[in-house]
Design a protein around this motif. Structure first.
Motif, PDB file in Angstrom:
ATOM      1  N   GLY A  83       4.009  -9.350  23.591  1.00 32.06           N
ATOM      2  CA  GLY A  83       4.377  -8.078  22.974  1.00 32.06           C
ATOM      3  C   GLY A  83       4.156  -8.142  21.480  1.00 32.06           C
ATOM      4  N   SER A  84       4.470  -7.054  20.804  1.00 34.06           N
ATOM      5  CA  SER A  84       4.331  -7.049  19.347  1.00 34.06           C
ATOM      6  C   SER A  84       5.693  -7.281  18.720  1.00 34.06           C
ATOM      7  N   THR A  85       5.698  -8.012  17.629  1.00 36.60           N
ATOM      8  CA  THR A  85       6.916  -8.267  16.862  1.00 36.60           C
ATOM      9  C   THR A  85       6.660  -7.749  15.459  1.00 36.60           C
ATOM     10  N   THR A  86       7.519  -6.867  14.986  1.00 39.74           N
ATOM     11  CA  THR A  86       7.298  -6.222  13.693  1.00 39.74           C
ATOM     12  C   THR A  86       8.539  -6.329  12.834  1.00 39.74           C
ATOM     13  N   TYR A  87       8.361  -6.838  11.617  1.00 34.21           N
ATOM     14  CA  TYR A  87       9.443  -6.893  10.638  1.00 34.21           C
ATOM     15  C   TYR A  87       9.544  -5.541   9.946  1.00 34.21           C
ATOM     16  N   VAL A  88      10.759  -5.048   9.819  1.00 33.48           N
ATOM     17  CA  VAL A  88      11.006  -3.791   9.115  1.00 33.48           C
ATOM     18  C   VAL A  88      11.944  -4.098   7.957  1.00 33.48           C
ATOM     19  N   LEU A  89      11.497  -3.793   6.751  1.00 35.81           N
ATOM     20  CA  LEU A  89      12.249  -4.141   5.547  1.00 35.81           C
ATOM     21  C   LEU A  89      13.657  -3.568   5.551  1.00 35.81           C
ATOM     22  N   ASP A  90      13.782  -2.297   5.864  1.00 35.94           N
ATOM     23  CA  ASP A  90      15.121  -1.705   5.983  1.00 35.94           C
ATOM     24  C   ASP A  90      15.072  -0.519   6.935  1.00 35.94           C
ATOM     25  N   ALA A  91      16.245  -0.074   7.335  1.00 33.53           N
ATOM     26  CA  ALA A  91      16.349   0.966   8.367  1.00 33.53           C
ATOM     27  C   ALA A  91      15.621   2.246   7.987  1.00 33.53           C
ATOM     28  N   SER A  92      15.528   2.541   6.709  1.00 31.05           N
ATOM     29  CA  SER A  92      14.866   3.784   6.294  1.00 31.05           C
ATOM     30  C   SER A  92      13.375   3.772   6.633  1.00 31.05           C
ATOM     31  N   ARG A  93      12.812   2.594   6.831  1.00 25.93           N
ATOM     32  CA  ARG A  93      11.388   2.496   7.159  1.00 25.93           C
ATOM     33  C   ARG A  93      11.134   2.338   8.653  1.00 25.93           C
ATOM     34  N   ALA A  94      12.181   2.202   9.421  1.00 28.77           N
ATOM     35  CA  ALA A  94      12.030   1.973  10.858  1.00 28.77           C
ATOM     36  C   ALA A  94      11.403   3.171  11.568  1.00 28.77           C
ATOM     37  N   VAL A  95      11.675   4.371  11.097  1.00 27.12           N
ATOM     38  CA  VAL A  95      11.175   5.570  11.772  1.00 27.12           C
ATOM     39  C   VAL A  95       9.652   5.577  11.803  1.00 27.12           C
ATOM     40  N   GLY A  96       9.012   5.291  10.694  1.00 25.83           N
ATOM     41  CA  GLY A  96       7.557   5.260  10.651  1.00 25.83           C
ATOM     42  C   GLY A  96       6.977   4.163  11.530  1.00 25.83           C
ATOM     43  N   VAL A  97       7.616   3.003  11.518  1.00 24.20           N
ATOM     44  CA  VAL A  97       7.155   1.886  12.343  1.00 24.20           C
ATOM     45  C   VAL A  97       7.300   2.234  13.823  1.00 24.20           C
ATOM     46  N   VAL A  98       8.454   2.768  14.201  1.00 25.27           N
ATOM     47  CA  VAL A  98       8.686   3.135  15.598  1.00 25.27           C
ATOM     48  C   VAL A  98       7.709   4.223  16.027  1.00 25.27           C
ATOM     49  N   SER A  99       7.497   5.198  15.178  1.00 19.45           N
ATOM     50  CA  SER A  99       6.555   6.275  15.510  1.00 19.45           C
ATOM     51  C   SER A  99       5.166   5.722  15.799  1.00 19.45           C
ATOM     52  N   SER A 100       4.717   4.790  14.957  1.00 17.84           N
ATOM     53  CA  SER A 100       3.368   4.246  15.176  1.00 17.84           C
ATOM     54  C   SER A 100       3.320   3.357  16.415  1.00 17.84           C
ATOM     55  N   LEU A 101       4.401   2.618  16.691  1.00 16.51           N
ATOM     56  CA  LEU A 101       4.406   1.742  17.870  1.00 16.51           C
ATOM     57  C   LEU A 101       4.509   2.517  19.183  1.00 16.51           C
TER      58      LEU A 101
END
Length: 184
Positions: A83-101
């Motif tokens: 699977g993919s493992t992605t580091y997210v700097l903080d919760a405010s950036r999680a939305v963009g990461v989740v959207s792309s994943l």
């Protein structure tokens, strides 16, 4: 739980088995882990390995105060190659990461970019590890700090005893306090 994502919060110090059992039961799209204390780092690596062992392929998000992109790339992601493992700097950036994943059109590119970035991070980390000059245990013991207080004279305090600051207008003092962190 914003941006139309449902978040299932299992709490703190949750065993890996419970996290993954709940992920299967709830048919989640992504597993997210947050580490606030140092032992969490090892537990995150264990969860990634368990996801691999149990046949997961969904994305794994890593975040929290003790985490870093380097730790994610070096210690966590290698344990979960399926699977993919992605580091997210903080919760405010999680939305963009989740959207792309979760995006059918952006997912593969996002995962490929992260994996390529993590290869570079691991290579850089490995170069840093090899370049370090390390002492043997005996050399480190021979080089131990030796405190010598024979010539040390501690500074004299400006006063001894109790000092009282009075009177203060507490209403005036309260007007100068930013209470928002307290209530947050």
């Amino acid at each position: 739980q914003c941006n139309n994502y449902e978040v299932i919060d299992l709490g703190v110090m949750v065993p890996a088995a419970k996290i993954l059992d709940e992920a299967v039961a709830q048919k989640v799209d992504i597993v997210g882990l947050s580490g606030l204390i140092t032992p969490s780092l090892d537990e995150m690596a264990f969860v990634a390995q368990e996801m691999e062992r149990r046949g997961f392929t969904i994305p794994l998000l890593i975040g929290g105060a003790t985490t870093s992109k380097t730790h994610t790339a070096v210690k966590i992601a290698p344990g979960y190659p399926a699977g993919s493992t992605t580091y997210v700097l903080d919760a405010s950036r999680a939305v963009g990461v989740v959207s792309s994943l979760l995006s059918p059109t952006d997912r593969d590119a996002a995962i490929a970019a992260t994996k390529a970035d993590y290869v570079k991070v691991r290579e850089q980390y490995a170069r840093g590890q090899g370049a370090r000059a390390r002492l043997t245990l005996d050399q480190a013991r021979d080089n131990a700090f030796a405190a010598d207080f024979t010539a040390y004279e501690p500074p004299t305090p400006s006063f001894l005893g109790t000092r009282t600051f009075a009177p203060y207008d507490l209403d005036d003092l309260a007007r100068h306090i930013d209470w928002s962190p307290f209530f947050a």
